[in-house]
Design an enzyme around this catalytic site. Structure first.
Site, PDB file in Angstrom:
ATOM      1  N   ASP A  17       0.846  -1.193   0.000  1.00  0.00           N
ATOM      2  CA  ASP A  17       0.000   0.000   0.000  1.00  0.00           C
ATOM      3  C   ASP A  17       0.879   1.239   0.000  1.00  0.00           C
ATOM      4  O   ASP A  17       1.682   1.448   0.907  1.00  0.00           O
ATOM      5  CB  ASP A  17      -0.890   0.020   1.246  1.00  0.00           C
ATOM      6  CG  ASP A  17      -1.859   1.194   1.203  1.00  0.00           C
ATOM      7  OD1 ASP A  17      -2.856   1.095   0.463  1.00  0.00           O
ATOM      8  OD2 ASP A  17      -1.605   2.214   1.870  1.00  0.00           O
ATOM      9  N   TYR A  22       2.829   9.729   0.114  1.00  0.00           N
ATOM     10  CA  TYR A  22       3.828   9.169   1.036  1.00  0.00           C
ATOM     11  C   TYR A  22       5.262   9.392   0.561  1.00  0.00           C
ATOM     12  O   TYR A  22       6.209   9.123   1.316  1.00  0.00           O
ATOM     13  CB  TYR A  22       3.609   7.659   1.249  1.00  0.00           C
ATOM     14  CG  TYR A  22       2.231   7.253   1.716  1.00  0.00           C
ATOM     15  CD1 TYR A  22       1.373   8.162   2.332  1.00  0.00           C
ATOM     16  CD2 TYR A  22       1.784   5.953   1.534  1.00  0.00           C
ATOM     17  CE1 TYR A  22       0.098   7.774   2.734  1.00  0.00           C
ATOM     18  CE2 TYR A  22       0.512   5.562   1.945  1.00  0.00           C
ATOM     19  CZ  TYR A  22      -0.327   6.481   2.537  1.00  0.00           C
ATOM     20  OH  TYR A  22      -1.584   6.103   2.937  1.00  0.00           O
ATOM     21  N   LYS A  51      -2.328   5.783  -4.653  1.00  0.00           N
ATOM     22  CA  LYS A  51      -3.467   6.701  -4.485  1.00  0.00           C
ATOM     23  C   LYS A  51      -3.229   8.060  -5.139  1.00  0.00           C
ATOM     24  O   LYS A  51      -2.104   8.589  -5.095  1.00  0.00           O
ATOM     25  CB  LYS A  51      -3.742   6.928  -2.988  1.00  0.00           C
ATOM     26  CG  LYS A  51      -3.755   5.641  -2.168  1.00  0.00           C
ATOM     27  CD  LYS A  51      -4.154   5.866  -0.721  1.00  0.00           C
ATOM     28  CE  LYS A  51      -3.907   4.624   0.107  1.00  0.00           C
ATOM     29  NZ  LYS A  51      -2.560   4.508   0.637  1.00  0.00           N
ATOM     30  N   HIS A  84      -7.359   9.226  -2.787  1.00  0.00           N
ATOM     31  CA  HIS A  84      -6.836   9.166  -1.416  1.00  0.00           C
ATOM     32  C   HIS A  84      -7.792   9.785  -0.392  1.00  0.00           C
ATOM     33  O   HIS A  84      -7.918   9.316   0.723  1.00  0.00           O
ATOM     34  CB  HIS A  84      -5.475   9.873  -1.358  1.00  0.00           C
ATOM     35  CG  HIS A  84      -4.627   9.461  -0.197  1.00  0.00           C
ATOM     36  ND1 HIS A  84      -3.262   9.480  -0.242  1.00  0.00           N
ATOM     37  CD2 HIS A  84      -4.946   9.023   1.044  1.00  0.00           C
ATOM     38  CE1 HIS A  84      -2.785   9.065   0.926  1.00  0.00           C
ATOM     39  NE2 HIS A  84      -3.778   8.785   1.713  1.00  0.00           N
ATOM     40  N   GLY A 184      -4.412   2.106   9.768  1.00  0.00           N
ATOM     41  CA  GLY A 184      -4.279   2.337  11.220  1.00  0.00           C
ATOM     42  C   GLY A 184      -4.809   1.177  12.034  1.00  0.00           C
ATOM     43  O   GLY A 184      -5.365   1.387  13.129  1.00  0.00           O
ATOM     44  N   LYS A 245       1.556  -1.079   9.194  1.00  0.00           N
ATOM     45  CA  LYS A 245       2.846  -0.530   8.751  1.00  0.00           C
ATOM     46  C   LYS A 245       3.924  -0.879   9.776  1.00  0.00           C
ATOM     47  O   LYS A 245       3.722  -0.699  10.982  1.00  0.00           O
ATOM     48  CB  LYS A 245       2.738   0.997   8.594  1.00  0.00           C
ATOM     49  CG  LYS A 245       4.057   1.692   8.291  1.00  0.00           C
ATOM     50  CD  LYS A 245       4.693   2.273   9.550  1.00  0.00           C
ATOM     51  CE  LYS A 245       6.139   2.629   9.319  1.00  0.00           C
ATOM     52  NZ  LYS A 245       6.831   2.983  10.576  1.00  0.00           N
ATOM     53  N   GLU A 254       6.095 -10.604  12.505  1.00  0.00           N
ATOM     54  CA  GLU A 254       5.031 -10.833  13.505  1.00  0.00           C
ATOM     55  C   GLU A 254       3.646 -10.510  12.918  1.00  0.00           C
ATOM     56  O   GLU A 254       2.693 -11.264  13.102  1.00  0.00           O
ATOM     57  CB  GLU A 254       5.334  -9.917  14.695  1.00  0.00           C
ATOM     58  CG  GLU A 254       4.353  -9.952  15.828  1.00  0.00           C
ATOM     59  CD  GLU A 254       4.720  -8.913  16.903  1.00  0.00           C
ATOM     60  OE1 GLU A 254       5.919  -8.738  17.228  1.00  0.00           O
ATOM     61  OE2 GLU A 254       3.796  -8.256  17.393  1.00  0.00           O
TER      62      GLU A 254
END
Ligand SMILES: NC(=O)c1ccc[n+]([C@@H]2O[C@H](COP(=O)([O-])OP(=O)(O)OC[C@H]3O[C@@H](n4cnc5c(N)ncnc54)[C@H](OP(=O)(O)O)[C@@H]3O)[C@@H](O)[C@H]2O)c1
Length: 302
Positions: A17, A22, A51, A84, A184, A245, A254
């Site tokens: 993503d 960014y 985006k 976006h 998030g 992220k 993990e």
């Protein structure tokens, strides 16, 4: 960024993503090229999402920004291209958050999602993206796009985590056959430190800490998993895609090691009950300089 992408691909991630906003598409492109050139990965094995920036939210700008993204990513198409954010900004050189000389963000009040969506559809026709979608759109905005669409939005990428579960918007999108992707998903623990570093006001950003939530910690203990793994598993079992992220190789591994356990119905109920609703929205008007825009999405209930 190149090391993080490398570690993610090694660990088995196949969904990347990114966004013009960014400023990391070139680094991602370099990392991917190494894998393609070495024959370790085929283009069709990786799902690349990028985006359209706010400064591109007008029909005549879409193609230009997507072409720039493809060039930076060194690919001929992306798998999903998202708008976006519903609010548009005025273009000023190459700036992504252009301001006037008093530091006020230059809002483009003429943003029209119907003509913008037609330009997004043209990008599918041109083969530059396999599918198109939305991000940060509320139900009313999603509905207007769908009503006027020839090609339906495939996805709405929105903030979703244990304290802000967006049950209404998720159900609304699902009913229209639009998949939901949670950004998030761990509660963005890096956001407040980042905003402080940038000198931004953080008073109105709720300080939510899903990673230390006692209910999550208890479930994590039972399965010998980390709190992050429980949070991601909860969203996956809700049928929501997740894009955690991390730039830390240990946490990267993990976060994908979540397919060997399953939360029970009771555990899902306990986690579902932690929803605090809209007051737990982290990416609210204080972290987004577009709150004066007529299409600012978060004034509606959902
Ligand atoms: N569409 C949009 O408007 C929008 C907005 C925001 C984000 N996004 C997308 O969503 C992605 C994720 O969102 P996000 O970065 O805001 O939030 P997030 O994934 O919830 O949180 C990332 C933070 O959690 C830490 N972390 C990662 N794994 C962890 C673990 N296992 N245990 C403890 N801490 C962990 C990371 O630090 P380390 O890196 O040090 O591990 C980083 O500070 C972004 O990368 C972006 O692609 C989209």
């Amino acid at each position: 960024m190149e090391e993080a992408v490398d570690a993610a691909l090694q660990a088995g991630y196949r969904h990347i993503d990114t966004a013009t906003f960014y400023c990391n598409e070139s680094a991602i492109g370099r990392a991917l090229k190494k894998w393609f050139d070495a024959g370790k990965l085929k283009r069709e094995e990786v799902f690349i999402v990028t985006k359209l920036p706010n400064v591109g939210n007008r029909a005549e700008s879409v193609e230009k920004y997507l072409k720039k993204s493809l060039e930076a990513l060194q690919v001929s198409y992306v798998d999903l291209y998202l708008i976006h954010h519903p609010g548009g900004l005025i273009e000023k050189g190459d700036e992504l958050t252009p301001c006037d000389d008093k530091g006020k963000v230059l809002i483009d009040t003429t943003t029209d999602h119907v003509s913008l969506w037609k330009a997004m559809e043209a990008q599918v026709d041109a083969g530059r993206t396999k599918s198109i979608g939305l991000s940060n759109f509320n139900a009313r905005q999603v509905k207007r796009v769908v009503k006027n669409a020839r090609i339906l939005p495939a996805n709405n990428q929105i903030e979703v985590h244990i304290y802000f579960q967006q049950k209404e918007l998720v159900a609304f999108c699902r009913a229209l056959d639009i998949t939901v992707c949670a950004y998030g998903p761990l509660g963005s623990p890096g956001l407040i430190p980042f905003m402080k570093k940038e000198g931004l006001e953080v008073n109105k950003v709720p300080s939510v800490t899903p990673l230390t939530e006692p209910v999550v910690l208890n479930i994590a203990k039972k399965y010998k998993k980390s709190p992050a793994q429980v949070l991601l598993r909860h969203l996956i079992q809700r049928g929501i895609a997740v894009i955690p992220k991390s730039s830390n190789p240990k946490r990267i591994k993990e976060n994908i090691d979540v397919f060997d356990f399953e939360l029970t119905t009771d555990e899902m109920d306990d986690l579902n009950a932690l929803d605090k609703g809209r007051r737990a929205r982290i990416f609210n008007e204080s972290s987004q300089p577009f709150d004066a825009h007529p299409e600012f999405p978060y004034r509606d209930f959902y």
